[in-house]
Scaffold this motif. Structure first.
Motif, PDB file in Angstrom:
ATOM      1  N   PRO A   1       0.819  -1.217   0.000  1.00  0.00           N
ATOM      2  CA  PRO A   1       0.000   0.000   0.000  1.00  0.00           C
ATOM      3  C   PRO A   1       0.853   1.268   0.000  1.00  0.00           C
ATOM      4  N   ARG A   2       0.256   2.353  -0.420  1.00  0.00           N
ATOM      5  CA  ARG A   2       0.912   3.666  -0.341  1.00  0.00           C
ATOM      6  C   ARG A   2       0.909   4.134   1.101  1.00  0.00           C
ATOM      7  N   LEU A   3       1.910   4.923   1.427  1.00  0.00           N
ATOM      8  CA  LEU A   3       1.950   5.544   2.752  1.00  0.00           C
ATOM      9  C   LEU A   3       1.011   6.741   2.766  1.00  0.00           C
ATOM     10  N   GLU A   4       0.402   6.976   3.909  1.00  0.00           N
ATOM     11  CA  GLU A   4      -0.445   8.152   4.084  1.00  0.00           C
ATOM     12  C   GLU A   4       0.393   9.418   3.944  1.00  0.00           C
ATOM     13  N   SER A   5      -0.249  10.495   3.553  1.00  0.00           N
ATOM     14  CA  SER A   5       0.415  11.796   3.575  1.00  0.00           C
ATOM     15  C   SER A   5       0.728  12.124   5.026  1.00  0.00           C
ATOM     16  N   HIS A   6       1.858  12.797   5.226  1.00  0.00           N
ATOM     17  CA  HIS A   6       2.250  13.116   6.590  1.00  0.00           C
ATOM     18  C   HIS A   6       3.147  14.352   6.591  1.00  0.00           C
ATOM     19  N   HIS A   7       3.255  14.952   7.758  1.00  0.00           N
ATOM     20  CA  HIS A   7       4.083  16.136   7.971  1.00  0.00           C
ATOM     21  C   HIS A   7       5.554  15.752   7.843  1.00  0.00           C
ATOM     22  N   GLU A   8       6.395  16.688   7.440  1.00  0.00           N
ATOM     23  CA  GLU A   8       7.815  16.390   7.230  1.00  0.00           C
ATOM     24  C   GLU A   8       8.543  15.945   8.500  1.00  0.00           C
ATOM     25  N   TYR A   9       8.003  16.242   9.681  1.00  0.00           N
ATOM     26  CA  TYR A   9       8.636  15.833  10.934  1.00  0.00           C
ATOM     27  C   TYR A   9       8.036  14.535  11.506  1.00  0.00           C
ATOM     28  N   THR A  10       7.129  13.943  10.775  1.00  0.00           N
ATOM     29  CA  THR A  10       6.492  12.713  11.233  1.00  0.00           C
ATOM     30  C   THR A  10       7.447  11.533  11.112  1.00  0.00           C
ATOM     31  N   VAL A  11       7.557  10.771  12.179  1.00  0.00           N
ATOM     32  CA  VAL A  11       8.327   9.530  12.184  1.00  0.00           C
ATOM     33  C   VAL A  11       7.411   8.436  11.628  1.00  0.00           C
ATOM     34  N   VAL A  12       7.796   7.867  10.499  1.00  0.00           N
ATOM     35  CA  VAL A  12       7.008   6.816   9.848  1.00  0.00           C
ATOM     36  C   VAL A  12       7.606   5.460  10.226  1.00  0.00           C
TER      37      VAL A  12
ATOM     38  N   ILE B   1       6.922   1.366   9.917  1.00  0.00           N
ATOM     39  CA  ILE B   1       6.168   0.311   9.244  1.00  0.00           C
ATOM     40  C   ILE B   1       6.455  -1.019   9.931  1.00  0.00           C
ATOM     41  N   ARG B   2       5.413  -1.664  10.354  1.00  0.00           N
ATOM     42  CA  ARG B   2       5.555  -2.986  10.995  1.00  0.00           C
ATOM     43  C   ARG B   2       5.531  -4.064   9.907  1.00  0.00           C
ATOM     44  N   THR B   3       6.603  -4.857   9.862  1.00  0.00           N
ATOM     45  CA  THR B   3       6.654  -5.953   8.890  1.00  0.00           C
ATOM     46  C   THR B   3       6.695  -7.317   9.565  1.00  0.00           C
ATOM     47  N   ASP B   4       6.786  -7.331  10.893  1.00  0.00           N
ATOM     48  CA  ASP B   4       6.823  -8.592  11.632  1.00  0.00           C
ATOM     49  C   ASP B   4       5.641  -8.643  12.593  1.00  0.00           C
ATOM     50  N   TYR B   5       4.896  -9.734  12.529  1.00  0.00           N
ATOM     51  CA  TYR B   5       3.687  -9.884  13.344  1.00  0.00           C
ATOM     52  C   TYR B   5       3.796 -11.066  14.299  1.00  0.00           C
ATOM     53  N   THR B   6       5.002 -11.386  14.744  1.00  0.00           N
ATOM     54  CA  THR B   6       5.205 -12.550  15.602  1.00  0.00           C
ATOM     55  C   THR B   6       5.098 -12.233  17.086  1.00  0.00           C
ATOM     56  N   ASP B   7       5.150 -10.944  17.478  1.00  0.00           N
ATOM     57  CA  ASP B   7       5.191 -10.624  18.903  1.00  0.00           C
ATOM     58  C   ASP B   7       4.463  -9.305  19.169  1.00  0.00           C
TER      59      ASP B   7
ATOM     60  N   VAL C   1       2.342   2.341  10.733  1.00  0.00           N
ATOM     61  CA  VAL C   1       1.744   1.554   9.660  1.00  0.00           C
ATOM     62  C   VAL C   1       1.685   0.114  10.173  1.00  0.00           C
ATOM     63  N   ASP C   2       0.532  -0.247  10.689  1.00  0.00           N
ATOM     64  CA  ASP C   2       0.327  -1.555  11.307  1.00  0.00           C
ATOM     65  C   ASP C   2      -0.735  -2.287  10.493  1.00  0.00           C
ATOM     66  N   ASP C   3      -0.332  -2.734   9.321  1.00  0.00           N
ATOM     67  CA  ASP C   3      -1.229  -3.358   8.356  1.00  0.00           C
ATOM     68  C   ASP C   3      -0.591  -4.657   7.894  1.00  0.00           C
ATOM     69  N   PRO C   4      -1.258  -5.789   8.110  1.00  0.00           N
ATOM     70  CA  PRO C   4      -0.674  -7.071   7.705  1.00  0.00           C
ATOM     71  C   PRO C   4      -0.294  -7.156   6.221  1.00  0.00           C
ATOM     72  N   ALA C   5      -0.743  -6.231   5.414  1.00  0.00           N
ATOM     73  CA  ALA C   5      -0.320  -6.211   4.009  1.00  0.00           C
ATOM     74  C   ALA C   5       1.196  -6.032   3.905  1.00  0.00           C
ATOM     75  N   TRP C   6       1.816  -5.478   4.951  1.00  0.00           N
ATOM     76  CA  TRP C   6       3.260  -5.253   4.981  1.00  0.00           C
ATOM     77  C   TRP C   6       4.026  -6.428   5.580  1.00  0.00           C
ATOM     78  N   ALA C   7       3.328  -7.463   6.029  1.00  0.00           N
ATOM     79  CA  ALA C   7       3.974  -8.597   6.699  1.00  0.00           C
ATOM     80  C   ALA C   7       5.073  -9.200   5.833  1.00  0.00           C
ATOM     81  N   ASP C   8       6.232  -9.355   6.436  1.00  0.00           N
ATOM     82  CA  ASP C   8       7.406  -9.972   5.804  1.00  0.00           C
ATOM     83  C   ASP C   8       7.940  -9.211   4.591  1.00  0.00           C
TER      84      ASP C   8
END
Length: 152
Positions: free
Chosen positions: A3-14, A16-22, A50-57
């Motif tokens: 998926p695309r990342l949401e629009s965000h402010h330049e100082y926003t810490v982005v 992305i969660r890619t591991d769903y084991t813990d 970004v906590d979306d299982p679409a990013w898993a692994d």
């Protein structure tokens, strides 16, 4: 395709969660990211989780490709398996704009990536947004640490 990342402010810490084991480790990471920061711990944390299982692994190169689409962020932080399994939960910091044509895969000693403690992400993001320091300078500092982690 990720998926695309949401629009965000330049100082926003982005992050992305890619591991769903813990889920408990993820809760620790998000709690640390939410803490105020700054010289007097008086600056609010601005974080896009970004906590979306679409990013898993998702692999780092795939995360970078997705981050480049419609986003102008100077750094993307990834909560991967290493993040979840280490006690201090170092995130993987990736430079989306290093060299889009670089055919070499990302590895941990690359100037394109480094590990960072969640609490240090805000300071790094602010310095990159203000162009006080460059991504490669943070990577160099992280790679000089015995554990390969920026602990600012």
């Amino acid at each position: 395709m990720l998926p695309r990342l949401e629009s965000h402010h330049e100082y926003t810490v982005v992050v992305i969660r890619t591991d769903y084991t813990d889920d408990a480790a993820w809760a620790e990471v998000t709690a640390e990211l939410a803490e105020p920061w700054g010289p007097d711990d008086d600056l609010p944390a601005i974080v896009l989780l970004v906590d979306d299982p679409a990013w898993a692994d998702a692999e780092p190169d795939d995360v970078l490709a997705a981050a480049r689409r419609g986003s102008h962020t100077s750094v993307v932080f990834v909560a991967d398996r290493h993040t979840m399994w280490c006690d201090d939960h170092p995130l993987l910091a990736l430079d989306p704009w290093y060299d889009e044509e670089d055919p070499d895969p990302i590895d941990i000693a690359s100037p394109r990536a480094f590990r960072i403690l969640p609490a240090a992400t805000h300071r790094v993001k602010a310095n990159l947004a203000q162009v006080n320091l460059f991504f490669a300078e943070f990577a160099e500092s992280a790679h000089a640490d015995p554990d390969g982690v920026l602990r600012w």
